[in-house]
Structures are given as C-alpha cells and as structure tokens.
Scaffold this motif. Structure first.
Motif, PDB file in Angstrom:
ATOM      1  N   LEU A 130      -7.381   7.809  -4.882  1.00 39.28           N
ATOM      2  CA  LEU A 130      -6.474   7.924  -3.735  1.00 39.28           C
ATOM      3  C   LEU A 130      -7.148   7.442  -2.454  1.00 39.28           C
ATOM      4  O   LEU A 130      -6.557   6.681  -1.684  1.00 39.28           O
ATOM      5  CB  LEU A 130      -5.978   9.361  -3.574  1.00 39.28           C
ATOM      6  N   ARG A 153      -7.243   3.679  -2.474  1.00 40.16           N
ATOM      7  CA  ARG A 153      -5.935   3.085  -2.169  1.00 40.16           C
ATOM      8  C   ARG A 153      -5.603   3.221  -0.688  1.00 40.16           C
ATOM      9  O   ARG A 153      -5.040   2.298  -0.086  1.00 40.16           O
ATOM     10  CB  ARG A 153      -4.834   3.713  -3.022  1.00 40.16           C
ATOM     11  N   ILE A 154      -5.937   4.360  -0.086  1.00 34.90           N
ATOM     12  CA  ILE A 154      -5.670   4.569   1.342  1.00 34.90           C
ATOM     13  C   ILE A 154      -6.514   3.605   2.185  1.00 34.90           C
ATOM     14  O   ILE A 154      -6.010   2.996   3.135  1.00 34.90           O
ATOM     15  CB  ILE A 154      -5.920   6.038   1.739  1.00 34.90           C
ATOM     16  N   ASN A 187       8.007  -1.385  -0.335  1.00 38.37           N
ATOM     17  CA  ASN A 187       6.694  -1.153  -0.936  1.00 38.37           C
ATOM     18  C   ASN A 187       5.547  -1.367   0.044  1.00 38.37           C
ATOM     19  O   ASN A 187       4.462  -0.814  -0.158  1.00 38.37           O
ATOM     20  CB  ASN A 187       6.493  -2.043  -2.169  1.00 38.37           C
ATOM     21  N   SER A 224       5.177  -0.233   3.078  1.00 40.62           N
ATOM     22  CA  SER A 224       4.847   1.074   3.656  1.00 40.62           C
ATOM     23  C   SER A 224       4.088   1.928   2.647  1.00 40.62           C
ATOM     24  O   SER A 224       3.088   2.567   2.987  1.00 40.62           O
ATOM     25  CB  SER A 224       6.114   1.788   4.104  1.00 40.62           C
ATOM     26  N   LYS A 225       4.541   1.936   1.412  1.00 43.87           N
ATOM     27  CA  LYS A 225       3.879   2.722   0.364  1.00 43.87           C
ATOM     28  C   LYS A 225       2.467   2.226   0.108  1.00 43.87           C
ATOM     29  O   LYS A 225       1.552   3.022  -0.111  1.00 43.87           O
ATOM     30  CB  LYS A 225       4.701   2.680  -0.928  1.00 43.87           C
ATOM     31  N   LYS A 261       0.132   3.374   2.836  1.00 46.67           N
ATOM     32  CA  LYS A 261      -0.167   4.808   2.756  1.00 46.67           C
ATOM     33  C   LYS A 261      -0.976   5.164   1.510  1.00 46.67           C
ATOM     34  O   LYS A 261      -1.317   6.322   1.307  1.00 46.67           O
ATOM     35  CB  LYS A 261       1.137   5.611   2.759  1.00 46.67           C
ATOM     36  N   GLY A 262      -1.226   4.186   0.650  1.00 46.03           N
ATOM     37  CA  GLY A 262      -1.994   4.433  -0.567  1.00 46.03           C
ATOM     38  C   GLY A 262      -1.200   5.130  -1.649  1.00 46.03           C
ATOM     39  O   GLY A 262      -1.766   5.779  -2.521  1.00 46.03           O
ATOM     40  N   GLU A 263       0.113   4.995  -1.609  1.00 48.35           N
ATOM     41  CA  GLU A 263       0.974   5.716  -2.553  1.00 48.35           C
ATOM     42  C   GLU A 263       1.214   4.991  -3.871  1.00 48.35           C
ATOM     43  O   GLU A 263       1.809   5.568  -4.774  1.00 48.35           O
ATOM     44  CB  GLU A 263       2.324   6.017  -1.888  1.00 48.35           C
ATOM     45  N   VAL A 264       0.784   3.731  -3.978  1.00 47.39           N
ATOM     46  CA  VAL A 264       1.037   2.975  -5.213  1.00 47.39           C
ATOM     47  C   VAL A 264      -0.231   2.271  -5.690  1.00 47.39           C
ATOM     48  O   VAL A 264      -1.067   1.858  -4.893  1.00 47.39           O
ATOM     49  CB  VAL A 264       2.157   1.918  -5.025  1.00 47.39           C
ATOM     50  N   ASP A 265      -0.360   2.164  -7.002  1.00 47.88           N
ATOM     51  CA  ASP A 265      -1.394   1.325  -7.596  1.00 47.88           C
ATOM     52  C   ASP A 265      -0.881  -0.104  -7.568  1.00 47.88           C
ATOM     53  O   ASP A 265       0.296  -0.347  -7.832  1.00 47.88           O
ATOM     54  CB  ASP A 265      -1.672   1.742  -9.045  1.00 47.88           C
TER      55      ASP A 265
END
Length: 74
Positions: free
Chosen positions: A4, A7-8, A38, A40-41, A44-48
């Motif tokens: 996480l 990704r962030i 996507n 934005s995601k 924010k580190g919300e997706v691989d």
C-alpha cells in the motif's frame, strides 16, 4: 515499505507530474488510455497497476516510466 505504501508513493509521483502540467483527471485520461475515474484511484494508491497502464501514464505525462518510480523506499 509495504504494498500500500508503495502504491501511494507511486500515486503521489503521478499526481505531482499531473499537477505540474496543470492537467485535470479528465485531461490526463484523454492523453493516455486510462479511464479518468481510475486516475484518482491511482493517485491515492487504491489500485494495483499493470505495466501497460504505467506505460500509458508515462506517455500522458510526457515522462520516462522510470521517473514515476523515483521515490524513497523505507
């Protein structure tokens, strides 16, 4: 650094380059083959991410993909 945090950190690099170019999520999405919702995601580190998505982001941000990974690892 766990997954996480990685990704962030990556997302913050994307956001930094996007803001440097004064691009909205939609404008960046139009420059690369990534849906605007996507962006934005990703920031924010919300997706691989897939390698192809990283390539598209780099293209849209007009940077070498390596620049997106230029952050400190803990």
């Amino acid at each position: 650094m766990d997954k996480l945090e990685f990704r962030i950190a990556f997302g913050k690099r994307v956001e930094m380059f996007r803001k440097k170019l004064n691009l909205s999520y939609r404008e960046l999405a139009q420059k690369c083959d990534v849906d605007h919702s996507n962006i934005s995601k990703i920031e924010k580190g919300e997706v691989d991410l897939r390698i192809s998505t990283i390539q598209e982001l780099a293209k849209g941000l007009d940077v070498h993909p390596l620049e997106l990974f230029d952050f400190k690892l803990n």
